[in-house]
Design an enzyme around this catalytic site. Structure first.
Site, mmCIF file in Angstrom:
data_model
loop_
_atom_site.group_PDB
_atom_site.id
_atom_site.type_symbol
_atom_site.label_atom_id
_atom_site.label_comp_id
_atom_site.label_asym_id
_atom_site.label_seq_id
_atom_site.Cartn_x
_atom_site.Cartn_y
_atom_site.Cartn_z
ATOM 1 C CB CYS A 79 -54.884 -47.530 -9.724
ATOM 2 S SG CYS A 79 -55.882 -48.206 -8.381
ATOM 3 C CG HIS A 167 -50.615 -47.039 -7.149
ATOM 4 N ND1 HIS A 167 -51.056 -45.828 -7.616
ATOM 5 C CD2 HIS A 167 -51.700 -47.682 -6.648
ATOM 6 C CE1 HIS A 167 -52.358 -45.717 -7.392
ATOM 7 N NE2 HIS A 167 -52.775 -46.830 -6.805
ATOM 8 C CD GLU A 169 -47.960 -44.204 -8.590
ATOM 9 O OE1 GLU A 169 -49.096 -43.912 -8.172
ATOM 10 O OE2 GLU A 169 -47.767 -45.062 -9.476
#
Length: 509
Positions: A79, A167, A169
């Site tokens: 990002c 993202h 994660e």
């Protein structure tokens, strides 16, 4: 020398989550603020650049010198990290006309790219950005797009440097774990050898070398962190560890005796101290939450100091500090500040002159539990809900008296035991009851009552950083409410807290 992934933090709310995902791959990683990046040494196998709440277009936005890392090890920008990398290398980043936040679908993908192995087309990913990369930097190629974001992923040609707009994660990115595995294991070449067993072995060896024949004193809380830390230190130095467990009068019902019994079962040398009255005296008349916390903290230090002085030649203080305590005490924009006092003993007087030993300071909470399991510790300790250091003192929203503590202990006991009996305890991250400074009218039998209101609180969470209220079954809540009102004298109304964190906190004070 432990191989590791370096995570550079630009202030994202997800930075700790990146670290957790890397740790789940049995690879050690460290988070460092962008303002204090360590030298890239042999043990650093790769770098991940986090997201950020800032815009790369802002004049004072976080920035780093990429020449210190680029080309030395593989780099993955996430990002903001991807946007910063693009901008610094001649790409264009502009405010997006359609801010993309939430779920998105990868509509175009270079499936042959090593970063996207086992990452299927049309996968769901999680976006959180107001800016977008409109022009790729020189020497970069497009490797992924979504329907609304052209540059969802790019790669520099002939080098292992990558940027992704989403993202990986977060759990909402369906194949984010595969992408991180591709980067950390395949591209960076990490061996996945950082396990709980290897951690125990190396930590015990280090503790033996560090402590030698010195004595260590440690204040125990009954919680996961301090208990696992104590067992690790005990494994290294045996009877030279002296543990102190203080009854501050603000523990749960029967907790003092139960915790002492648990520790004896672990072979720990534990001194139990009944200091209830000292705490009640220190808290008399205090209503402000911060004043109560300070009074509890100071009294604990006084009691701990008195008891530790009874042990001769102590040189070390053991603490259950864990990695989030360290991370949260470091400003992204500046140098380290002191660790938050409510996470450990904190604020010990200078005259004690004890050196600190923190064997768990590299671990997240789930890693602590895994280490405890490797040490053979019982499930009732490892699975215990977090409990605040000030105990019931910050769950009584008024001045503290022994009578109020007893009421709340009974309410809390019924609630927690009810969760266990219903098989809901392990589903919930943390639960407890609050005694409110409110009385309400009720009817019991043929009599009018005017008694206390209690609030029940139960949340689900991964790490406590954010939390959602637990949607417990109505039938369960009805049964618990009835049990509390029927069995606890002084309570005639029960409410259930349905606030999430943020904006609310888990505790009420």
């Amino acid at each position: 020398m432990t191989e590791q992934i370096l995570i550079i933090d630009f202030g994202s709310q997800y930075t700790q989550l990146i670290a957790r995902r890397v740790r789940e791959l049995n690879v050690y990683c460290e988070i460092h603020p962008f303002s204090n990046i360590p030298e890239i040494k042999d043990e650093i196998k790769g770098v991940i650049l986090s997201g950020s709440p800032c815009s790369v277009r802002d004049e004072d936005s976080p920035n780093i010198d990429f020449t210190k890392i680029r080309g030395k090890v593989p780099v993955l920008g996430v990002c903001y990290g991807a946007q910063l990398m693009a901008q610094q290398n001649g790409g264009q980043v502009k405010a997006s006309s359609t801010r993309e936040y939430g779920r998105a679908i990868v509509s175009e993908l270079n499936a042959a790219h090593p970063l996207f192995k086992n990452f299927p087309l049309n996968s769901q990913v999680w976006m959180s950005h107001g800016d977008t990369i409109t022009d790729l930097p020189e020497g970069a190629e497009l490797i992924a797009s979504t329907e609304s974001v052209k540059v969802a992923g790019f790669s520099f040609k002939d080098e292992q440097t990558y940027g992704i707009q989403f993202h990986p994660e977060v759990t909402h990115s369906d194949h984010g774990k595969e992408l991180l595995h591709n980067f950390v294991v395949d591209i960076c070449g990490c061996s996945q050898s950082w396990t709980s067993e290897s951690f125990v072995e190396s930590t015990v060896t280090e503790l033996k070398e560090l402590l030698g024949n010195d004595k260590v004193v440690m204040g125990l809380s009954g919680g996961v962190d301090s208990s696992v830390a104590a067992v690790l230190i005990h494994k290294a130095i045996g009877e030279n560890l002296y543990c102190i467990f203080v009854d501050n009068g603000l523990l749960r019902k029967n907790e003092y005796d139960q915790v002492l019994d648990s520790y004896k079962g672990l072979g720990l040398n534990v001194i139990g101290v009944d200091a209830k009255q000292r705490f009640y005296d220190a808290l008399a008349g205090l209503v402000d939450p911060e004043q109560k916390r300070k009074a509890i903290g100071k009294t604990f230090i006084d009691v701990f100091d008195d008891e530790s002085h009874k042990i001769e030649d102590v040189k070390w203080l053991g603490q259950g500090t864990i990695y989030p305590d360290i991370i949260e005490s470091v400003s992204v924009k500046g140098p380290s500040v002191t660790i938050k006092s409510h996470h450990n003993v904190g604020g010990l007087p200078d005259y004690m002159k004890l050196k600190i030993v923190e064997p768990l300071k590299l671990l997240f909470k789930d890693g602590v539990r895994e280490v405890g399991a490797s040490l053979g510790m019982p499930k009732h300790i490892l699975g215990r809900h977090p409990f605040p250091g000030p105990g019931l003192g910050i769950r009584i929203l008024s001045d503290i008296t022994p009578e109020k503590v007893q009421i709340l202990q009974e309410v809390d006991y019924i609630f927690i035991q009810g969760l266990k009996d219903a098989g809901l305890y392990d589903v919930v991250w943390q639960a407890g009851a609050m005694l409110l400074p409110v009385q309400s009218v009720g009817v019991m039998g043929d009599e009018r009552t005017y008694e206390n209101v209690v609030a029940l609180r139960a949340v689900t969470s991964v790490d406590g950083m954010t939390a959602d209220w637990a949607q417990l079954p109505y039938e369960f809540l009805a049964n618990v409410s009835n049990a509390i009102i029927n069995r606890v004298k002084g309570v005639n109304r029960v409410v259930y807290d349905i606030s999430s964190k943020p904006p609310a906190t888990i505790e009420w004070e």
